[in-house]
Motif scaffolding. Structure first.
Motif, mmCIF file in Angstrom:
data_model
loop_
_atom_site.group_PDB
_atom_site.id
_atom_site.type_symbol
_atom_site.label_atom_id
_atom_site.label_comp_id
_atom_site.label_asym_id
_atom_site.label_seq_id
_atom_site.Cartn_x
_atom_site.Cartn_y
_atom_site.Cartn_z
ATOM 1 N N PHE A 188 1.014 -1.073 -0.046
ATOM 2 C CA PHE A 188 0.018 0.153 -0.173
ATOM 3 C C PHE A 188 0.809 1.312 -0.029
ATOM 4 O O PHE A 188 2.115 0.950 0.091
ATOM 5 C CB PHE A 188 -0.866 -0.209 1.492
ATOM 6 N N GLY A 189 0.220 2.320 -0.216
ATOM 7 C CA GLY A 189 1.107 3.624 -0.142
ATOM 8 C C GLY A 189 1.498 3.978 -1.544
ATOM 9 O O GLY A 189 2.246 5.163 -1.709
ATOM 10 N N GLU A 190 1.237 3.229 -2.625
ATOM 11 C CA GLU A 190 1.505 3.506 -3.840
ATOM 12 C C GLU A 190 0.858 4.706 -4.828
ATOM 13 O O GLU A 190 1.325 5.547 -5.420
ATOM 14 C CB GLU A 190 1.233 2.203 -4.826
ATOM 15 N N MET A 191 -0.271 5.014 -4.210
ATOM 16 C CA MET A 191 -1.345 5.778 -4.829
ATOM 17 C C MET A 191 -0.536 7.296 -4.432
ATOM 18 O O MET A 191 -0.609 8.212 -5.407
ATOM 19 C CB MET A 191 -2.776 5.870 -4.433
ATOM 20 N N GLY A 192 -0.474 7.419 -3.169
ATOM 21 C CA GLY A 192 0.372 8.801 -2.817
ATOM 22 C C GLY A 192 1.400 9.069 -3.244
ATOM 23 O O GLY A 192 1.818 10.188 -3.500
ATOM 24 N N LEU A 193 2.173 7.964 -3.954
ATOM 25 C CA LEU A 193 3.561 8.314 -4.613
ATOM 26 C C LEU A 193 3.413 8.749 -6.115
ATOM 27 O O LEU A 193 3.929 9.300 -6.774
ATOM 28 C CB LEU A 193 4.617 7.174 -4.384
ATOM 29 N N ARG A 198 -2.232 11.490 -0.135
ATOM 30 C CA ARG A 198 -2.775 10.175 0.374
ATOM 31 C C ARG A 198 -4.340 9.961 0.054
ATOM 32 O O ARG A 198 -4.990 10.963 0.615
ATOM 33 C CB ARG A 198 -2.278 9.789 1.684
ATOM 34 N N ARG A 199 -4.632 8.776 -0.647
ATOM 35 C CA ARG A 199 -6.083 8.818 -0.770
ATOM 36 C C ARG A 199 -7.049 8.203 0.312
ATOM 37 O O ARG A 199 -8.177 8.448 0.357
ATOM 38 C CB ARG A 199 -6.370 7.963 -2.252
ATOM 39 N N ALA A 200 -6.157 7.488 1.420
ATOM 40 C CA ALA A 200 -7.037 6.937 2.302
ATOM 41 C C ALA A 200 -5.961 6.915 3.500
ATOM 42 O O ALA A 200 -4.942 7.304 3.328
ATOM 43 C CB ALA A 200 -7.390 5.617 1.975
ATOM 44 N N THR A 201 -6.593 6.249 4.734
ATOM 45 C CA THR A 201 -5.857 6.302 5.905
ATOM 46 C C THR A 201 -5.556 4.893 6.109
ATOM 47 O O THR A 201 -6.291 4.182 5.775
ATOM 48 C CB THR A 201 -6.788 6.866 7.315
ATOM 49 N N VAL A 202 -4.373 4.287 6.594
ATOM 50 C CA VAL A 202 -3.967 3.212 6.860
ATOM 51 C C VAL A 202 -3.507 2.958 8.294
ATOM 52 O O VAL A 202 -2.727 3.798 8.896
ATOM 53 C CB VAL A 202 -2.846 2.789 5.856
ATOM 54 N N VAL A 203 -4.387 2.173 9.172
ATOM 55 C CA VAL A 203 -3.916 1.835 10.298
ATOM 56 C C VAL A 203 -3.593 0.249 10.567
ATOM 57 O O VAL A 203 -4.281 -0.486 10.021
ATOM 58 C CB VAL A 203 -5.136 2.361 11.273
ATOM 59 N N GLY A 259 -10.315 -1.253 -5.792
ATOM 60 C CA GLY A 259 -9.885 -2.165 -5.132
ATOM 61 C C GLY A 259 -8.602 -2.854 -5.603
ATOM 62 O O GLY A 259 -8.379 -2.490 -6.852
ATOM 63 N N LYS A 260 -8.007 -3.872 -4.975
ATOM 64 C CA LYS A 260 -6.640 -4.546 -5.538
ATOM 65 C C LYS A 260 -6.858 -5.845 -5.658
ATOM 66 O O LYS A 260 -7.853 -6.544 -4.994
ATOM 67 C CB LYS A 260 -5.605 -4.456 -4.483
ATOM 68 N N VAL A 261 -6.124 -6.673 -6.248
ATOM 69 C CA VAL A 261 -5.995 -7.957 -6.281
ATOM 70 C C VAL A 261 -5.733 -8.753 -5.181
ATOM 71 O O VAL A 261 -4.660 -8.270 -4.465
ATOM 72 C CB VAL A 261 -5.286 -8.617 -7.448
HETATM 73 N N1 LIG Z 1 -9.900 0.443 -2.096
HETATM 74 C C1 LIG Z 1 -8.573 0.201 -1.736
HETATM 75 N N2 LIG Z 1 -8.372 -1.101 -1.627
HETATM 76 C C2 LIG Z 1 -6.958 -1.258 -1.186
HETATM 77 N N3 LIG Z 1 -6.039 -0.594 -0.979
HETATM 78 C C3 LIG Z 1 -6.595 0.834 -0.894
HETATM 79 C C4 LIG Z 1 -7.966 1.205 -1.366
HETATM 80 N N4 LIG Z 1 -7.970 2.456 -1.246
HETATM 81 C C5 LIG Z 1 -6.785 2.951 -0.814
HETATM 82 N N5 LIG Z 1 -5.997 1.849 -0.568
HETATM 83 C C6 LIG Z 1 -4.550 1.903 -0.035
HETATM 84 O O1 LIG Z 1 -4.667 2.620 0.798
HETATM 85 C C7 LIG Z 1 -3.329 3.578 0.600
HETATM 86 C C8 LIG Z 1 -3.461 4.965 1.187
HETATM 87 O O2 LIG Z 1 -2.449 5.858 0.764
HETATM 88 P P1 LIG Z 1 -2.228 5.987 -0.876
HETATM 89 O O3 LIG Z 1 -3.146 6.954 -1.449
HETATM 90 O O4 LIG Z 1 -0.600 6.377 -1.074
HETATM 91 O O5 LIG Z 1 -2.247 4.442 -1.482
HETATM 92 C C9 LIG Z 1 -3.362 3.904 -0.796
HETATM 93 C C10 LIG Z 1 -3.588 2.584 -1.529
HETATM 94 O O6 LIG Z 1 -2.395 1.852 -1.403
#
Ligand SMILES: Nc1ncnc2c1ncn2[C@@H]1O[C@@H]2COP(=O)(O)O[C@H]2[C@H]1O
Length: 583
Positions: A188-193, A198-203, A259-261
């Protein structure tokens, strides 16, 4: 053992003196049949199938160990493995990239093969990443990424679980019964790079271990290309689906980003309650099974079935009864029961009526088994059993009393979903009060799935898609139908075993039993059987006894099969004593 040429004939029993005949085809068939033994062969095949099945099921737990083990053999740097990132590997990741030796980088690379996402990269990229990544460990509730902030790192999950949330502090993950989880092997964390925000919070949902790649290394090693490749792969998968034919590329990309695989190994639980999770699941690869946990006690058919069979219990000890009845006898019984002869049908009818009649009345703690239940139409030739009583405790249910031990539940398969199938769409158009909320369990048979939140998916729906969705109406069978199917399958399994034992000649030589260490009673298949013979008899509790999760059902023992008493041919129709094609 190699024998001298002139003695070779001696190793082939039943060989005739004619050399020509010794090597002819029918003769070799005879050798195969008699010497190797068809029985032996069948038993070996059955054993192999069982071993493979156990192995496949066990693989879930050992998969990681296997990969680690190969890595060890190749490069034995890390001397133990308990699931955590090994201390020696931590030491390597603490070094500056330039100070890591080639040997150490290779060792790290081997160790990281257990991560699905890492393993999918090319070897040169794996080595480049092993050179730059660092190790981090965080505790439960620790926020790793905050929505809206600038992104600076990319994470592989080595151990533990994180949740992806829409709020800033991640607290919703601990309130949501079905949070969006990412597990070991995910990244995770690829989108922000890629987009810098960052599109979402990760906890962290528990103590979690990560391997972190910083932005500069992420871009320098072209990891962004890999991430884009993954997204393209998802896009192509959705593009091929009929449901999204009318969607523009732009709209489809929105779905891709939801979503991801996720990869699940054979036998792994994907969702304990798929209906409640309110998600849509796309099966990209492999297949999964949809199961229901059913309380058999709630089925009127099960009640009838149990009482009909209990009347046939005789007073001999359970195992001797089974041993006494040879497969040939049991098969003949089956044949007779399926003959459409008048006297037998009548007998069966009477028997059923009697059982139904008894079912209405409340049973005491003693069950009277058959004695005078056999129909008089069969005449004096029929030897009926002496009636006797089974003493056992009862429970009171909606359909009358039931022996306490017979109050069991079973996992039943509803169907298998294959690659390209979608789960969770079947009632998406129905008003909420018409939803079938019965829990469904999803088990992977080695599947790769994309999970998308139902409400996010619904936001993308247009009128054309809604029209297409109306074709997705599936009605899952009622619990009662499934119960009946389960009991029919149960009877079929008993019959199959009988038939096999009948068709395959028993071995003449005594059965090989390996010297077994004293049983510690850790595993026994018995707990997953309901043996109606042993009702009321004191049996030692064996472990593990599988119990239904309390959330869904009252504490019920989970069974796979029911061993039921059966008619004896001599008692039913002595005139058919010799019936049977194989008799
Ligand atoms: N629907 C999703 N399914 C899986 N991973 C997600 C989803 N939305 C966001 N993420 C992950 O959460 C991360 C939050 O930080 P990033 O936006 O850098 O990258 C995001 C993705 O890696």
């Amino acid at each position: 053992m190699v024998l001298p040429l002139k003695d070779k004939g001696a190793v082939v029993p039943f060989a005739t003196s004619g050399t020509m005949r010794r090597y002819s085809v029918p003769h070799s068939w005879q050798i195969l049949k008699k010497v190797l033994g068809l029985y032996q062969l069948t038993m070996d095949i059955i054993k192999m199938i069982r071993v493979c099945k156990m192995f496949r099921q066990g693989l879930k737990g050992f998969r990681e160990y296997q990969i680690i083990e190969t890595a060890h053999r190749k490069n034995p740097v890390f001397s133990f493995w308990d699931g955590h990132f090994p201390p020696k590997a931590i030491q390597i990741t603490q070094k500056k990239p330039a100070w890591r030796t080639e040997h150490e980088i290779q060792a790290l690379c081997n160790l990281l093969q257990i991560l699905d996402s890492y393993r999918s990269y090319s070897e040169p990229l794996q080595l480049l990443l092993a050179k730059v990544m660092r190790f981090e460990r965080f505790g439960r509730r620790r926020v790793i990424i905050k929505k809206g902030q600038r992104g600076s790192s990319f994470y592989f999950i080595y151990l533990g679980t994180v949740a992806v949330t829409e709020d800033e502090d991640g607290s919703s993950a601990f309130l949501d019964p079905h949070p969006k989880l990412l597990r070991k092997g995910s990244y995770f964390g690829e989108m922000g790079l890629l987009t810098s925000v960052r599109r979402a919070t990760v906890v962290c949902m528990e103590e979690t271990e990560f391997l972190v790649v910083d932005r500069e290394d992420f871009l320098a090693n072209k990891l962004d290309q890999e991430v884009k490749k993954d997204a393209q792969h998802r896009f192509e998968f959705f593009r091929k689906m009929d449901l999204f034919h009318s969607w523009s590329d732009e709209k489809l990309w929105k779905l891709v980003m939801l979503g991801k695989v996720e990869k699940f190994s054979y036998g792994q639980v994907i969702s304990k309650d798929f209906v409640e999770s309110s998600s849509i699941m796309f099966v990209c690869q492999g297949s999964c099974e949809v199961l229901r946990l059913i309380n058999l006690e709630t089925s009127p058919f099960y009640h009838k079935w149990i009482w009909q069979h209990l009347q046939l219990v005789d007073d001999r000890p359970s195992n001797t009864h089974l041993k006494d009845l040879s497969p040939v006898e049991r098969f003949k019984e089956f044949q007779i029961r399926t003959y459409p002869v008048q006297d037998f049908s009548l007998m069966k009818l009477l028997h059923l009526q009697k059982a139904q009649g008894q079912q209405g009345s409340s049973f005491s703690r003693k069950i009277k088994t058959s004695g005078n239940t056999l129909p008089k139409t069969l005449g004096s030739k029929i030897k009926s059993r002496c009636p006797h009583f089974i003493d056992c405790s009862m429970i009171n249910t909606k359909y009358g009393d039931l022996p306490k031990e017979a109050a069991v539940g079973a996992y039943m398969k509803i169907h298998t979903v294959e690659q390209g199938d979608i789960l969770g769409l079947h009632q998406i158009l129905l008003p909420e009060n018409q939803h079938d909320m019965r829990p469904l369990i999803l088990i992977s048979l080695g599947a790769e799935v994309i999970r998308v939140r139902e409400e996010k998916f619904c936001d993308l729906l247009d009128s054309k898609t809604i029209e297409n969705l109306s074709k997705f109406k599936i009605k899952y069978p009622s619990d009662e139908d499934m119960c009946q199917k389960f009991l029919k399958e149960n009877s079929w399994n008993i019959f199959r075993k009988d038939l096999l034992r009948l068709l395959v000649e028993p071995r003449q030589c005594p059965r090989f039993t390996p010297i077994q260490p004293k049983k510690k009673g850790i595993y026994s298949p018995k707990p997953v059987m309901l043996d109606l013979y042993s009702l009321g008899k004191k049996t030692k509790p064996r472990h593990p006894v599988f119990m239904a999760p309390q959330k869904y059902l009252p504490p019920l023992r989970i069974v796979q099969t029911i061993l039921a008493p059966r008619y004896k041919i001599q008692e039913l129709l002595p005139q058919y004593k010799n019936a049977g094609v194989l008799g």
